[in-house]
Write a protein that holds these residues in place. Sequence first.
Motif, short mmCIF file in Angstrom:
data_model
loop_
_atom_site.label_atom_id
_atom_site.label_comp_id
_atom_site.label_asym_id
_atom_site.label_seq_id
_atom_site.Cartn_x
_atom_site.Cartn_y
_atom_site.Cartn_z
N ASP A 83 0.86 -1.18 0.00
CA ASP A 83 0.00 0.00 0.00
C ASP A 83 0.90 1.23 0.00
O ASP A 83 1.50 1.57 1.01
N TYR A 119 0.13 5.83 -5.33
CA TYR A 119 -0.63 4.74 -5.94
C TYR A 119 -1.70 4.15 -5.03
O TYR A 119 -2.64 3.53 -5.51
N GLY A 120 -1.52 4.28 -3.71
CA GLY A 120 -2.36 3.49 -2.81
C GLY A 120 -2.00 2.02 -3.00
O GLY A 120 -0.88 1.67 -3.36
N THR A 163 -1.05 -1.35 -4.44
CA THR A 163 -0.36 -1.59 -5.70
C THR A 163 0.07 -3.05 -5.81
O THR A 163 0.57 -3.62 -4.83
N HIS A 176 -3.53 2.16 -7.69
CA HIS A 176 -4.80 2.78 -7.30
C HIS A 176 -5.90 1.74 -7.09
O HIS A 176 -7.07 1.99 -7.40
N SER A 206 -8.07 -1.18 -4.64
CA SER A 206 -8.74 -1.18 -3.33
C SER A 206 -7.86 -1.91 -2.32
O SER A 206 -7.02 -2.75 -2.68
N GLY A 257 -9.79 1.19 -6.61
CA GLY A 257 -10.07 1.72 -5.28
C GLY A 257 -10.84 3.03 -5.36
O GLY A 257 -10.86 3.69 -6.41
N ASN A 262 -7.07 5.21 -2.66
CA ASN A 262 -6.24 5.10 -3.86
C ASN A 262 -5.28 6.27 -4.07
O ASN A 262 -4.81 6.50 -5.18
#
Length: 235
Positions: A123, A130-131, A133, A151, A153, A176, A181
């Motif tokens: 994450d 990216y959040g 990944t 990006h 969830s 996400g 994200n």
Amino acid sequence: MDKHQQLKQYVTNNAGKIGKLIFFEPKRHKLLLFDFTANNAELTPELLGSTEQLSFWVFDKMKVDNCRYGIGGYLEDRVLYNGTKLFNTDGDIRSLHLGVDIWGDAETTVYNPIAGKVHSYQDNSGEGNYGPTIILEHDLDGLKLYSLYGHLSHESLMGLHIGMPMAKGEPVGHFGDCEENGNWPPHLHFQLMFDMEGNVGDYPGACRLSEKESYQQNIADPNVILQFPEDNIVR
């Protein structure tokens, strides 16, 4: 033959081994090509400074043009990152986008287009990042290729482990929402690399214009895999 040509040749010779990244039916779905460069006068600082306003703008554009998804961004010199510290740490903005973005509803399913295995995941939290990944590793008759999915969830990272096989067509994860994200309108960042260059769970998704030639040697054009029909793209 360089690696870019090897990839194109592999795709040409192995069409049956290349699958879809998202649910897309050419007879039904259209794709809106977005322009996030300085040429787009609609991209005001106010719009770019608000995730809520940008999300409304993106999805309203898609609705007006009757498009299922928005696409674009490969080697695009973007103004999208001007106000984000992640891309502007020393005054030299990392504005050149290295992947293709696919804009769509949160929870849209992302499928693995080429058989491979999990290389790494994490994450990448923080504004503009990216959040969640996931990076997959593929062996294309001796050509090493890595695919990055950004990006996603949080749930997309559950149950993964390094080296986990991932079949063609198997779900990788889901888009996400903006709260997970990196504070972006829901979309997928899809990127291809020939070498991870020591990175794990992350790889730059944008670079400085001065770095373009260097990065282009390692970054493959995602459209070689995506192969969206030109007739389905709304410009």
